[in-house]
Design a protein around this motif. Structure first.
Motif, PDB file in Angstrom:
ATOM      1  N   UNK A   8       0.700  -1.314  -0.056  1.00  0.00           N
ATOM      2  CA  UNK A   8       0.210  -0.140   0.136  1.00  0.00           C
ATOM      3  C   UNK A   8       0.820   1.221  -0.035  1.00  0.00           C
ATOM      4  N   UNK A   9       1.876   1.260   0.847  1.00  0.00           N
ATOM      5  CA  UNK A   9       2.801   2.528   0.999  1.00  0.00           C
ATOM      6  C   UNK A   9       3.440   2.618  -0.348  1.00  0.00           C
ATOM      7  N   UNK A  10       4.172   1.509  -1.062  1.00  0.00           N
ATOM      8  CA  UNK A  10       4.727   1.682  -2.373  1.00  0.00           C
ATOM      9  C   UNK A  10       3.822   2.293  -3.143  1.00  0.00           C
ATOM     10  N   UNK A  11       2.390   1.719  -3.564  1.00  0.00           N
ATOM     11  CA  UNK A  11       1.537   2.199  -4.448  1.00  0.00           C
ATOM     12  C   UNK A  11       1.038   3.580  -4.269  1.00  0.00           C
ATOM     13  N   UNK A  14       4.412   6.553  -5.277  1.00  0.00           N
ATOM     14  CA  UNK A  14       5.193   6.303  -6.433  1.00  0.00           C
ATOM     15  C   UNK A  14       6.349   5.250  -6.386  1.00  0.00           C
ATOM     16  N   UNK A  15       6.144   4.312  -5.536  1.00  0.00           N
ATOM     17  CA  UNK A  15       7.204   3.093  -5.562  1.00  0.00           C
ATOM     18  C   UNK A  15       8.327   3.410  -4.315  1.00  0.00           C
ATOM     19  N   UNK A  16       8.064   4.508  -3.464  1.00  0.00           N
ATOM     20  CA  UNK A  16       8.782   4.593  -2.444  1.00  0.00           C
ATOM     21  C   UNK A  16       8.221   4.061  -1.094  1.00  0.00           C
ATOM     22  N   UNK A  17       8.979   3.681  -0.276  1.00  0.00           N
ATOM     23  CA  UNK A  17       8.487   3.340   1.079  1.00  0.00           C
ATOM     24  C   UNK A  17       9.513   3.695   2.246  1.00  0.00           C
ATOM     25  N   UNK A  18       9.131   3.611   3.490  1.00  0.00           N
ATOM     26  CA  UNK A  18       9.932   4.293   4.661  1.00  0.00           C
ATOM     27  C   UNK A  18      10.373   2.925   5.453  1.00  0.00           C
ATOM     28  N   UNK A  19      10.500   3.179   6.630  1.00  0.00           N
ATOM     29  CA  UNK A  19      10.958   2.316   7.640  1.00  0.00           C
ATOM     30  C   UNK A  19      12.129   1.653   7.447  1.00  0.00           C
ATOM     31  N   UNK A  20      12.232   0.158   7.235  1.00  0.00           N
ATOM     32  CA  UNK A  20      13.507  -0.404   7.039  1.00  0.00           C
ATOM     33  C   UNK A  20      14.041  -0.389   5.639  1.00  0.00           C
ATOM     34  N   UNK A  23      14.662   4.754   1.308  1.00  0.00           N
ATOM     35  CA  UNK A  23      15.616   5.095   0.345  1.00  0.00           C
ATOM     36  C   UNK A  23      16.023   3.860  -0.463  1.00  0.00           C
ATOM     37  N   UNK A  24      15.695   2.671  -0.133  1.00  0.00           N
ATOM     38  CA  UNK A  24      16.095   1.567  -0.945  1.00  0.00           C
ATOM     39  C   UNK A  24      15.089   1.229  -2.353  1.00  0.00           C
ATOM     40  N   UNK A  25      15.862   0.668  -3.257  1.00  0.00           N
ATOM     41  CA  UNK A  25      14.950   0.426  -4.661  1.00  0.00           C
ATOM     42  C   UNK A  25      14.284  -0.848  -4.263  1.00  0.00           C
ATOM     43  N   UNK A  26      12.853  -0.588  -4.713  1.00  0.00           N
ATOM     44  CA  UNK A  26      12.094  -1.634  -4.140  1.00  0.00           C
ATOM     45  C   UNK A  26      11.120  -2.103  -5.769  1.00  0.00           C
ATOM     46  N   UNK A  27      10.765  -3.158  -5.582  1.00  0.00           N
ATOM     47  CA  UNK A  27       9.992  -3.773  -6.495  1.00  0.00           C
ATOM     48  C   UNK A  27       8.957  -4.892  -5.710  1.00  0.00           C
ATOM     49  N   UNK A  28       7.648  -4.564  -6.722  1.00  0.00           N
ATOM     50  CA  UNK A  28       6.487  -5.521  -6.274  1.00  0.00           C
ATOM     51  C   UNK A  28       6.662  -6.789  -7.311  1.00  0.00           C
ATOM     52  N   UNK A  29       6.787  -7.884  -6.640  1.00  0.00           N
ATOM     53  CA  UNK A  29       6.740  -9.095  -7.653  1.00  0.00           C
ATOM     54  C   UNK A  29       5.381  -9.819  -7.715  1.00  0.00           C
ATOM     55  N   UNK A  30       4.837  -9.799  -8.859  1.00  0.00           N
ATOM     56  CA  UNK A  30       3.780 -10.643  -9.024  1.00  0.00           C
ATOM     57  C   UNK A  30       3.729 -12.054  -9.306  1.00  0.00           C
ATOM     58  N   UNK A  31       3.248 -12.853  -8.549  1.00  0.00           N
ATOM     59  CA  UNK A  31       3.557 -14.306  -8.889  1.00  0.00           C
ATOM     60  C   UNK A  31       2.458 -15.103  -8.594  1.00  0.00           C
ATOM     61  N   UNK A  32       2.211 -16.191  -9.113  1.00  0.00           N
ATOM     62  CA  UNK A  32       1.078 -17.192  -9.047  1.00  0.00           C
ATOM     63  C   UNK A  32       1.927 -18.455  -8.274  1.00  0.00           C
ATOM     64  N   UNK A  33       1.146 -18.915  -7.231  1.00  0.00           N
ATOM     65  CA  UNK A  33       1.329 -20.237  -6.713  1.00  0.00           C
ATOM     66  C   UNK A  33       1.521 -21.329  -7.506  1.00  0.00           C
ATOM     67  N   UNK A  83       5.985  -6.918 -12.742  1.00  0.00           N
ATOM     68  CA  UNK A  83       6.666  -6.241 -11.740  1.00  0.00           C
ATOM     69  C   UNK A  83       6.175  -4.889 -11.600  1.00  0.00           C
ATOM     70  N   UNK A  84       6.054  -4.293 -10.677  1.00  0.00           N
ATOM     71  CA  UNK A  84       5.983  -2.955 -10.395  1.00  0.00           C
ATOM     72  C   UNK A  84       7.104  -2.071  -9.729  1.00  0.00           C
ATOM     73  N   UNK A  85       7.618  -1.320 -10.574  1.00  0.00           N
ATOM     74  CA  UNK A  85       8.835  -0.340 -10.337  1.00  0.00           C
ATOM     75  C   UNK A  85       8.499   0.920 -10.167  1.00  0.00           C
ATOM     76  N   UNK A  86       8.482   1.533  -9.208  1.00  0.00           N
ATOM     77  CA  UNK A  86       8.207   3.162  -9.359  1.00  0.00           C
ATOM     78  C   UNK A  86       6.750   3.198  -9.570  1.00  0.00           C
ATOM     79  N   UNK A  87       6.357   3.901 -10.761  1.00  0.00           N
ATOM     80  CA  UNK A  87       4.955   4.269 -11.200  1.00  0.00           C
ATOM     81  C   UNK A  87       4.721   3.099 -12.351  1.00  0.00           C
TER      82      UNK A  87
END
Length: 138
Positions: A8-11, A14-20, A23-33, A83-87
């Motif tokens: 939720x924070x990522x979206x 614009x692809x940025x999150x806080x906490x741990x 400032x780190x480059x983050x990606x959302x990986x979509x995958x199917x079980x 994947x979702x990277x940034x926007x």
């Protein structure tokens, strides 16, 4: 913070999150079980390829746990993902790095983010942390 909170924070930012992960480059990986067929999203850090803007690398570190994360097995089995990277949201092909190439990319990630070096120490003799190359599909 749960994965749902990170997503939720990522979206929302614009692809940025806080906490741990601030400032780190983050990606959302979509995958199917592989067995369940259910769709999942896993937030994780990535390393951009220095020479090819279509390539990012992700690390199946699972925080140094003795087992690989489920997303790793699902992505390798599928051979492709979204994947979702940034926007941006886009399709990628999935390949696993081995040998010297894997070691070089992992060492660079550990140099930038020392926690990855700690994960490798924790998993020594148990498993080698996989590195996946995600290439934007054309």
């Amino acid at each position: 913070m749960s994965n749902a909170d990170i997503i939720t924070e990522f979206r929302d930012n614009d692809g940025r999150v806080g906490g741990n992960f601030e400032g780190a480059p983050m990606v959302l990986l979509h995958h199917r079980g592989r067995r369940s067929g259910e769709e999942y999203i896993a937030p994780t850090m990535y390393l951009a390829d220095e020479n090819d803007p279509a390539v990012i690398y992700v690390f199946a570190s699972k925080g140094g746990a003795p087992t690989n994360p489920d997303w790793y097995r699902n992505l390798v089995a599928a051979g492709e993902s979204v994947v979702e990277v940034g926007t941006e949201t886009y399709k990628v092909t999935v390949g696993e790095l081995t040998g010297d190439e894997r070691n070089r990319i992992y060492a660079e990630q550990a140099r930038r983010y020392p926690g990855f070096g700690e994960y490798e120490i924790r998993t020594a003799g148990i498993r080698t942390i996989p590195v996946l190359k995600l290439t934007r599909a054309s």
